[in-house]
Each structure stands twice: as structure tokens, then as C-alpha cells.
Design a protein around this motif. Structure first.
Motif, short mmCIF file in Angstrom:
data_model
loop_
_atom_site.label_atom_id
_atom_site.label_comp_id
_atom_site.label_asym_id
_atom_site.label_seq_id
_atom_site.Cartn_x
_atom_site.Cartn_y
_atom_site.Cartn_z
N LYS A 127 0.83 -1.21 0.00
CA LYS A 127 0.00 0.00 0.00
C LYS A 127 0.86 1.26 0.00
N LYS A 128 2.00 1.17 0.66
CA LYS A 128 2.88 2.34 0.79
C LYS A 128 3.85 2.44 -0.39
N TYR A 129 4.40 1.30 -0.79
CA TYR A 129 5.41 1.27 -1.85
C TYR A 129 4.95 0.28 -2.93
N LYS A 130 4.21 0.79 -3.91
CA LYS A 130 3.52 -0.08 -4.87
C LYS A 130 4.47 -0.87 -5.76
N ASP A 131 5.63 -0.30 -6.08
CA ASP A 131 6.51 -0.94 -7.06
C ASP A 131 7.81 -1.46 -6.47
N LYS A 132 7.97 -1.38 -5.18
CA LYS A 132 9.24 -1.80 -4.56
C LYS A 132 9.27 -3.33 -4.47
N PRO A 133 10.37 -3.98 -4.87
CA PRO A 133 10.45 -5.45 -4.78
C PRO A 133 10.24 -5.95 -3.36
N ILE A 134 9.46 -7.02 -3.24
CA ILE A 134 9.21 -7.67 -1.94
C ILE A 134 9.56 -9.14 -2.08
N ILE A 135 10.44 -9.61 -1.20
CA ILE A 135 10.87 -11.01 -1.21
C ILE A 135 10.45 -11.65 0.09
N LEU A 136 9.74 -12.77 -0.01
CA LEU A 136 9.28 -13.50 1.17
C LEU A 136 10.29 -14.56 1.57
N GLY A 137 10.35 -14.86 2.88
CA GLY A 137 11.20 -15.93 3.37
C GLY A 137 10.71 -16.38 4.74
N GLY A 138 11.42 -17.33 5.31
CA GLY A 138 11.04 -17.83 6.62
C GLY A 138 10.13 -19.04 6.53
N MET A 173 16.61 -22.77 3.64
CA MET A 173 17.60 -21.88 4.26
C MET A 173 18.09 -20.91 3.19
N GLY A 174 18.00 -19.59 3.44
CA GLY A 174 18.04 -18.62 2.35
C GLY A 174 19.30 -17.82 2.14
N GLU A 175 20.42 -18.20 2.76
CA GLU A 175 21.63 -17.36 2.65
C GLU A 175 22.09 -17.21 1.20
N ASN A 176 22.19 -18.30 0.46
CA ASN A 176 22.67 -18.24 -0.92
C ASN A 176 21.72 -17.44 -1.80
N GLN A 177 20.43 -17.72 -1.66
CA GLN A 177 19.43 -17.09 -2.53
C GLN A 177 19.38 -15.58 -2.34
N VAL A 178 19.39 -15.15 -1.07
CA VAL A 178 19.18 -13.72 -0.82
C VAL A 178 20.35 -12.89 -1.33
N VAL A 179 21.56 -13.41 -1.25
CA VAL A 179 22.73 -12.67 -1.75
C VAL A 179 22.69 -12.58 -3.27
N GLU A 180 22.29 -13.68 -3.91
CA GLU A 180 22.22 -13.66 -5.38
C GLU A 180 21.12 -12.70 -5.86
N TYR A 256 0.97 -19.28 -13.37
CA TYR A 256 1.71 -20.44 -12.88
C TYR A 256 2.62 -20.07 -11.72
N LEU A 257 2.58 -20.90 -10.70
CA LEU A 257 3.61 -20.86 -9.66
C LEU A 257 4.74 -21.77 -10.13
N VAL A 258 5.96 -21.25 -10.11
CA VAL A 258 7.12 -22.05 -10.51
C VAL A 258 8.06 -22.17 -9.31
N GLN A 259 8.36 -23.40 -8.92
CA GLN A 259 9.38 -23.63 -7.90
C GLN A 259 10.64 -24.15 -8.58
N ASN A 260 11.70 -23.37 -8.49
CA ASN A 260 12.99 -23.86 -8.97
C ASN A 260 13.49 -24.96 -8.03
N PRO A 261 14.37 -25.84 -8.50
CA PRO A 261 14.90 -26.89 -7.61
C PRO A 261 15.55 -26.29 -6.37
N PRO A 262 15.62 -27.05 -5.29
CA PRO A 262 16.24 -26.53 -4.05
C PRO A 262 17.69 -26.13 -4.26
N THR A 263 18.15 -25.18 -3.46
CA THR A 263 19.55 -24.80 -3.48
C THR A 263 20.38 -25.83 -2.72
#
Length: 634
Positions: A127-138, A173-180, A256-263
């Protein structure tokens, strides 16, 4: 960069650091505890070390749009996590009754985060930042990445990516993904074009850029057809391997939801690095006046020594989140952390734990896992340990010995749980003896969960016979060591496959060993587990055969009561269960009886009856039908 201070939580902190902008803002459902046991903080520290400026908004007021703006607009994007727990599990007991406390909030107070926190925070940001990238994790996002059964709604919900309107989802576990992801955003790549990173999910209207993938039944199909739900889950479960896993696609309407293979799991050196990123190892000082954050007490004096689990209990989501391949930290890294713990003002000479998802898993189950991946249609421990299983405990034995001998350490405990089937499969007894001699605080907690073989098979747990052998050996070793120590078993009621007959069998076992559990865990259907799939579909996705599932509140209450049959408050439920099951032989005054008969003695004068005699045996159609179904299946 290493920041030996808390990350900024307000603009005053930014001024102190002389930062005029942030690259990322991490929004978390947990209070801010700067410790490597708290996943969102690990991600923030990893990005910080990669050169990005990161701030934290912990538990924003979801009713106040300005709460998401306290650090300004980040340059690259927002990271959103519900915290260390699924927010619905955090808020509700399995009975769907509200919990009274939240250990991840200031003073343990409930109400600091919303239900379905990931969705609420993401929509607040959007609502506040309509175009800012949002990445979910956890954990909340990771286990809800596909269309999934939601216990609290009692329905199938879409992938959380759809309901959140986020751009990307990091699972596991998201360390590799988030840095890339950060590197691509920093280089000017728009978030909608970041679609190839392992361990991530994204949405797309077209599959033309995908070469090889498996398409599972759509959201609409799994919502309306339980057989297709079970089939879809089986594919998701089978492909969770970073080496042999395939891309998975699930259509939701026209998208389509696409899940890439696990890291790939982190290599040892990189895992060591994660644990030395300048953590303050405590909650933020802003919580001090409110009583601090209770959750720190459980982890402050403990050490995480590995990640991953090849135990594959059906009711556990670890295989779906962390994966089955074990990565462990080096001895040097763990010893360094032990020395840091000794410097804490609350240190009393005890290391409370050295473990992980399973304490005695310190290396991959077998050597081939790192070359060809985990077996698709074979579990490492169930129904029997694989012939290729490596059960060498020598590295763990050596590590614990080094820790015991550190100056200033009185005792090193193991409290995160061991797999006794793995231990029993080891031909050497060195770890078993050291465990009893040095690492048990009088009581060893293990998780047989049940004793009925049918239920154990659905759970993916070892046989009751093996558990009995383990207990016998534990007692024998303690006798040799002249120690008086006991096993405390964790038990679960109402798991799929568990009938009233199964619960009675477990009650008889508890009678025979003269043990009454103080607490019993009712099976809790949470996203991402094999058992939850069974609960919803009443199908075992491994075989596609029907499975009995206790669902009515009455039947679940009876199964739970049977495991605590000595409690007077449970008498009526136990009595009803025994009558329904045709087990009146367990009602009496003899040594094998679970409960005594009801007293139906008329009072003097003849006609009036005691209060107990007025009670009629309650009848529950659901429970009776469940018993009849069980009899027919047998």
C-alpha cells in the motif's frame, strides 16, 4: 562488513552509523533478537557482510500504515518473514484456542503480530510502496509455497505468493538465494526477470522459457479433489533434493507458480562463516524495560552444530524446509562459539545443547548423497535403516570431548533430541556410553511418539520393539556407570492412522512401564508435512491408499485422555473409549485394568441413585462411526 552492534531499527540508528540510505529493510514477526538461532537476523547479517545496508522493522503495528515507514524507503527492496514460527502456530493451540503467551515478543505478550503475518506485512508494504520489490522468506512462507491445506481455515489455500502479492519467495535456508537476488537487483535487473535462482519460487503467465519441469495438479484441482491433492504433494515431497530435484509448476487460474529446484546446502566453511557475523547474541535493549524476549533463554547457552535431517518423520516439515542432506559446522567454529558463551553474564558453567534438528546427525546419511542426491523412493531410516547408512558417531564423540575439556565448562548437555534408531544401528557403543556418562541431566528426552506399529509406520518412526531395546540398553549402560537416569518419552495422540484401539494399546504400554506423561501432544496439521496431507485427504500419498484419521474433537479428546488415564478428570472419556472399543476387560480392580468400575450402589432408602449412577455413558456418533470404520478396514 561486520557490524559489532545491533542493526538499525530507527532513523536515529541510521544517523549513528552515518548511513543516509538502506539497501534492504527486513520486516519480521518476531521481536529483534540478534542471535544466530533467529532466521531473519541471519539473513540480515549475511546481506550486511555482502556489503548491503540492512535495517530491521520488528513487529510493526499492522493497524498503522506509518509503522512500515520508520526507516524510509529501501533502495533495493523489502524482505518479509513471519519469524521463527508460523504465525498461526504461534497464536493457536491445536484445539484452535488462542495461546496465552508469545515467547518471541516483548515480555512474552500475545498480540504483537497479526494472524498470517507474512500476508499482512506484505500488503502493508504494498500500500505504501507499490513498485518496490518484496521477497518473502522464513518458515511460514517456505511451507506455504504451493497450494496447501490450511488447518485453521479447514480449506485449501493458494500459494502464499498469490495472496501476498510479493515478487519472489525464498524457501528453505536462504543465505545463498538472498545474496544472489541482492546482486541482481543491485545491478539493475528488475525483480520480474529474476526467475532462475535455485531455492526460489516466482509467478509467471507463460512457461515458454522452461525446458524441463513437472506440472502438478492445479490449485483448482487440488482444492476440489483430494486424490489430486495427495498426488501433487507426493511430487513436491519427492523432488525436494538439490541434486536430482526438478522444477515444479502449479497453475493457479491463468498464472503459474514455478518452484525452482532446491539450493545446495551450505558447505562447512560457509556454514561456519554464518555463525561469526558479529551477532550481539541478545535481544535489542529496547525490550529490556518490558521484560526482554523469553525465547532467548532456550538458545542463549546452546550451540547449533548442524543443519538438515534425514530422519523424515511424517509430521515434521524439516525435510521440506532444510532438506535431507546434513551440513555440520567444524569443531573449531563450535569451540569458538562455546568460548563466546562463557563470556556471557548469564553463563553458569553449562552448555545447554550441542545439536540441531537431530543432535546425532553430524554428516550425510551416505556418501552418494553429495553426488547423486537423496534416494527418491527410499528413506534412510524407515522402515529399516538403509544398508548404505553411515552410523559413525566418532566425530560427534570427539567434538563433545573437546567441549567437555574446555576450561570453565562444567557440563555439556544434549537436549535437541537424538534418533535412537540411528544410535542403535551403530556397531560402536562409544557415543551411547558418553551420552549416559556426560551429557544427560538425569532425564533423556526421546521421541518414540507411539507404540502401535501401524501408527509408527504412518509416522515414519522406528518400531516399538526397537524403542524397547533402546530403553533396555540405556538402563543397562547406566547401571554399569552406576548412574540413576531416566528416559522421558515424547508421545503423540490422534496422528493419522491412530484409532481408539491404537490409543488403548499405547495406554497399556504406559501402564506396563508405570509411566504417566505430564503432557501429550495432539497431532497438529501444519503446512508442508506428509501427515498433514494424510489428515486432509485421508490418503497416504506414499501408497495412495486410504488411511483412518481421527478428526472429531470427541475422538481426539478420548485418544489424548487414554494416554493420561490415571488423571481423574479423564475418567469419563477413558470409560467411553473402552466401552466403544469393546475393551471392558480394562475396567476393573485387577492389575491390568486402566480404570476402576463406576460406583452404582443405591443409597439407603432404595430408590435414589448416586450422582455417578445418574451419568449415562455418552454416545458420540462420530466416535462410534470411527470405530466401525476401523473394524471394517481390519
Amino acid at each position: 562488513m561486520i557490524l559489532n552492534d545491533f542493526l538499525p531499527v530507527n532513523k536515529a540508528d541510521l544517523l549513528k552509523l552515518e548511513w543516509d540510505y538502506l539497501d534492504f529493510i527486513l520486516v519480521s514477526g518476531d521481536a529483534y533478537v540478534d542471535h544466530p538461532s533467529f532466521g531473519p537476523v541471519v539473513i540480515a547479517r549475511v546481506l550486511l557482510d555482502a556489503g548491503y545496508r540492512v535495517g530491521i522493522i520488528a513487529q510493526p503495528d499492522w493497524n498503522d500504515p506509518n509503522s512500515i515507514d520508520i526507516l524510509g524507503e529501501p533502495r533495493l527492496g523489502f524482505l518479509v518473514s513471519a519469524g521463527n514460527m508460523d504465525s498461526m502456530v504461534n497464536h493457536y493451540y491445536v484445539s484452535r484456542r488462542h495461546r496465552e503467551t508469545d515467547n518471541y515478543s516483548e515480555g512474552g505478550a500475545m498480540g504483537k503480530r497479526p494472524d498470517r503475518a507474512t500476508l499482512v506485512y506484505t500488503n502493508l508494504i504494498r500500500k505504501k510502496y507499490k513498485d518496490k520489490p518484496i521477497i518473502l522468506g522464513g518458515i511460514e512462507a517456505s511451507l506455504r509455497r504451493f497450494a496447501h491445506y490450511d488447518y485453521w481455515d479447514d480449506s485449501v489455500r493458494r500459494s502464499i505468493l498469490f495472496d501476498s502479492a510479493a515478487d519472489l519467495l525464498i524457501y528453505g535456508m536462504g543465505e545463498n538465494q538472498v545474496v544472489e537476488i541482492a546482486e541482481y537487483l543491485n545491478n539493475g535487473i528488475e525483480v520480474q526477470y529474476i526467475q532462475h535462482i535455485p531455492g526460489t519460487c516466482y509467478l509467471t503467465k507463460s512457461l515458454e522459457n522452461l525446458d524441463q519441469y513437472i506440472e502438478i495438479p492445479s490449485f483448482e484441482s487440488v482444492k476440489n479433489d483430494k486424490i489430486q491433492y495427495a498426488q501433487a504433494f507426493k511430487v513436491q515431497y519427492d523432488e525436494q533434493d538439490p541434486i536430482r530435484g526438478k522444477t515444479i509448476v502449479q497453475r493457479h487460474s491463468e498464472t503459474y507458480l514455478v518452484q525452482n529446484p532446491p539450493t545446495m546446502p551450505l558447505e562447512r566453511a560457509r556454514l561456519d562463516w554464518v555463525f561469526k557475523l558479529g551477532y550481539m547474541r541478545n535481544y535489542h535493549p529496547m525490550y529490556e524495560a518490558g521484560g526482554g524476549i523469553p525465547a532467548i533463554k532456550e538458545v542463549k547457552m546452546g550451540i547449533i552444530s548442524e543443519r538438515g535431517c534425514f530422519g523424515n518423520c511424517s509430521f515434521c516439515a524439516l525435510a521440506f524446509h532444510q532438506g535431507r542432506i546434513i551440513t555440520s559446522r567444524s569443531h573449531e567454529s563450535i569451540i569458538e562459539e562455546a568460548k563466546m558463551i562463557q563470556m556471557d553474564v548469564d553463563y553458569k558453567g553449562y552448555i545447554n545443547d550441542v545439536g540441531g534438528p537431530t543432535a546425532n546427525f553430524r554428516h550425510p546419511a551416505c556418501k552418494k548423497q553429495l553426488k547423486v542426491g537423496t534416494c527418491k523412493h527410499r528413506q534412510c531410516l524407515h522402515p529399516e535403516p538403509c544398508e548404505h547408512l553411515d552410523t559413525d558417531h566418532s566425530d560427534y564423540v570427539e567434538l563433545l570431548k573437546k567441549l567437555r575439556h574446555l576450561e570453565g565448562i562444567k557440563k555439556v548437555f544434549i537436549r535437541s533430541g537424538i534418533r535412537y534408531d540411528y544410535l542403535m544401528h551403530d556397531q560402536e557403543d562409544a557415543f551411547f556410553y558418553d551420552l549416559c556418562q556426560y551429557h544427560v541431566s538425569g532425564q533423556l528426552k526421546v521421541a518414540p511418539e507411539h507404540i502401535d506399529e501401524t501408527v509408527l509406520d504412518y509416522m515414519g518412526k522406528p518400531s516399538g520393539k526397537l524403542y524397547g531395546q533402546f530403553v533396555k540398553k540405556f538402563d543397562q549402560i547406566n547401571k554399569e556407570l552406576q548412574k540413576e537416569q531416566y528416559i522421558i518419552p515424547y508421545l503423540m495422540s490422534s496422528h493419522p492412522g491412530s484409532t481408539i484401539h491404537s490409543a488403548i494399546k499405547l495406554a497399556e504400554y504406559l501402564r506396563d512401564i508405570n509411566y504417566t506423561p505430564e503432557q501429550v501432544q495432539d497431532f497438529y496439521p501444519t503446512p508442508g508435512t506428509m501427515s498433514t496431507c494424510m489428515y486432509y485427504t485421508e490418503i497416504d500419498p506414499r501408497t495412495m491408499k486410504p488411511v483412518f484419521v481421527p478428526k472429531s474433537n470427541k475422538e481426539k479428546a478420548m485418544q489424548r485422555a487414554l494416554l493420561q488415564y490415571k488423571n481423574p478428570r479423564n475418567y469419563d472419556l477413558v470409560y467411553e473409549a473402552l466401552i466403544l472399543a469393546g475393551r471392558q476387560d480394562l475396567i476393573g480392580f485387577h492389575v491390568k485394568a486402566l480404570i476402576k468400575p463406576r460406583t452404582n450402589v443405591p443409597k439407603a432408602g432404595g430408590s435414589k441413585k448416586s450422582k455417578s449412577s445418574k451419568r449415562k455413558t455418552p454416545s458420540s456418533k462420530t466416535s462410534i462411526n470411527s470405530i466401525e470404520k476401523t473394524k471394517k478396514r481390519r
